[in-house]
Design a protein around this motif. Structure first.
Motif, PDB file in Angstrom:
ATOM      1  N   ALA A  97       0.932  -1.220  -0.026  1.00  0.00           N
ATOM      2  CA  ALA A  97      -0.073   0.031  -0.019  1.00  0.00           C
ATOM      3  C   ALA A  97       0.935   1.370   0.027  1.00  0.00           C
ATOM      4  O   ALA A  97       1.950   1.148   0.481  1.00  0.00           O
ATOM      5  N   PRO A  98       0.479   2.522  -0.617  1.00  0.00           N
ATOM      6  CA  PRO A  98       1.215   3.595  -0.551  1.00  0.00           C
ATOM      7  C   PRO A  98       1.178   4.285   0.996  1.00  0.00           C
ATOM      8  O   PRO A  98       0.211   4.196   1.581  1.00  0.00           O
ATOM      9  N   ASP A  99       2.573   4.871   1.122  1.00  0.00           N
ATOM     10  CA  ASP A  99       2.591   5.281   2.497  1.00  0.00           C
ATOM     11  C   ASP A  99       3.367   6.734   2.150  1.00  0.00           C
ATOM     12  O   ASP A  99       3.909   6.947   1.522  1.00  0.00           O
ATOM     13  N   ILE A 100       2.730   7.531   3.135  1.00  0.00           N
ATOM     14  CA  ILE A 100       3.498   9.103   3.209  1.00  0.00           C
ATOM     15  C   ILE A 100       4.222   9.055   4.510  1.00  0.00           C
ATOM     16  O   ILE A 100       3.197   8.948   5.561  1.00  0.00           O
ATOM     17  N   LEU A 177       1.095   7.766   6.975  1.00  0.00           N
ATOM     18  CA  LEU A 177      -0.028   7.941   6.551  1.00  0.00           C
ATOM     19  C   LEU A 177      -0.186   6.910   5.720  1.00  0.00           C
ATOM     20  O   LEU A 177       0.653   7.090   4.583  1.00  0.00           O
ATOM     21  N   THR A 178      -1.177   6.249   5.676  1.00  0.00           N
ATOM     22  CA  THR A 178      -1.165   4.831   4.867  1.00  0.00           C
ATOM     23  C   THR A 178      -2.412   4.616   4.110  1.00  0.00           C
ATOM     24  O   THR A 178      -3.649   4.632   4.836  1.00  0.00           O
ATOM     25  N   TRP A 179      -2.793   4.546   2.840  1.00  0.00           N
ATOM     26  CA  TRP A 179      -4.024   4.493   2.289  1.00  0.00           C
ATOM     27  C   TRP A 179      -4.290   2.670   1.961  1.00  0.00           C
ATOM     28  O   TRP A 179      -3.228   1.950   1.872  1.00  0.00           O
ATOM     29  N   HIS A 180      -5.370   2.261   2.237  1.00  0.00           N
ATOM     30  CA  HIS A 180      -5.713   0.946   2.171  1.00  0.00           C
ATOM     31  C   HIS A 180      -7.019   0.779   1.834  1.00  0.00           C
ATOM     32  O   HIS A 180      -8.040   1.499   2.064  1.00  0.00           O
ATOM     33  N   ILE A 190       4.761   0.484   9.521  1.00  0.00           N
ATOM     34  CA  ILE A 190       6.191   0.351   8.851  1.00  0.00           C
ATOM     35  C   ILE A 190       6.991   1.117  10.112  1.00  0.00           C
ATOM     36  O   ILE A 190       6.394   2.033  10.673  1.00  0.00           O
ATOM     37  N   ASP A 191       8.249   0.873   9.967  1.00  0.00           N
ATOM     38  CA  ASP A 191       9.214   1.693  10.696  1.00  0.00           C
ATOM     39  C   ASP A 191       9.527   2.754   9.836  1.00  0.00           C
ATOM     40  O   ASP A 191      10.213   2.720   8.758  1.00  0.00           O
ATOM     41  N   PRO A 192       9.144   3.947  10.274  1.00  0.00           N
ATOM     42  CA  PRO A 192       9.645   5.192   9.633  1.00  0.00           C
ATOM     43  C   PRO A 192      10.990   5.626   9.341  1.00  0.00           C
ATOM     44  O   PRO A 192      11.464   5.866   8.208  1.00  0.00           O
ATOM     45  N   LEU A 193      12.087   5.133   9.996  1.00  0.00           N
ATOM     46  CA  LEU A 193      13.297   5.462  10.083  1.00  0.00           C
ATOM     47  C   LEU A 193      13.981   4.489   8.934  1.00  0.00           C
ATOM     48  O   LEU A 193      14.815   4.340   8.361  1.00  0.00           O
TER      49      LEU A 193
END
Length: 218
Positions: A97-100, A177-180, A190-193
């Protein structure tokens, strides 16, 4: 004032892309693909058409922006009378999925930061249902949902998700922010770093494959 189009920077994951203003606001983003309807469309109207802003609360004395190396990792520095913060924006290479990802980093002093997330599906026409689920803030409408994960306490106000916090030098606060699809269970966090390291590596590898050595045309 409405930002000029030349004052926007672009981040993306090769499947879609977001436009980020100098004020720290994502004013255009189609999810989950380039040809999908926009979930943030303030570029064509105002904040009620959807936007996601993270910026100092109050007057900003100066703003500086740059991309990190040969990547689409965007860094925006905000200077205030109390100190400075850095906003790091990127979209990790697409998995399921897309993440920002937006990282707020304290650079100097202590700065009060405001976050304002207004998801408006279908080019600003649809206000989603907001709710807290398993430590995440979900915005759901029709076939779409987005999930915000952050350690900062958020609140629902006027069909928006907002947060206020104080950031000191050396501190880091992540927002993901994740779209689903709304009919599926919640997306995995997810782990942002780790995502930042993967994103830098992805774009650096792509840039290194470019063999052009001539003079750029005007």
């Amino acid at each position: 004032m409405t930002p000029r189009i030349e004052d926007y920077a672009l981040i993306g994951d090769t499947h879609t892309a977001a436009l980020v203003s100098k004020e720290g606001s994502i004013d255009w983003l189609c999810l989950p693909r380039f040809d999908s309807a926009a979930s943030f469309a303030a570029l064509l109207g105002n904040e009620e058409n959807g936007r996601w802003q993270i910026a100092p609360h109050g007057h900003v004395r100066a703003t500086r922006r740059r991309y990190r190396g040969d990547t689409l990792v965007l860094e925006t520095d905000f200077d205030t009378a109390e100190g400075s913060i850095r906003l790091v924006d990127f979209m990790p290479p697409r998995d399921q999925a897309p993440d920002i990802v937006r990282l707020v980093v304290g650079v100097r002093g202590r700065v009060r930061v405001h976050m304002d997330l207004r998801v408006r599906f279908d080019y600003g026409r649809i206000r989603p249902w907001l709710r807290h689920i398993d430590g995440a803030q979900a915005a759901v409408a029709g076939p779409d949902s987005v999930w915000l994960r952050t350690p900062v306490e958020t609140r629902d106000e006027d069909a928006a998700v907002r947060a206020d916090f104080i950031l000191s030098a050396g501190e880091l606060v992540p927002f993901v922010l994740t779209w689903h699809p709304s009919h599926d269970s919640a997306p995995a966090p997810i782990d942002p770093l780790r995502a930042l390291a993967d994103t830098e590596s992805f774009w650096s590898d792509r840039a290194s494959s470019c063999a052009y050595t001539g003079v750029a045309s005007a």
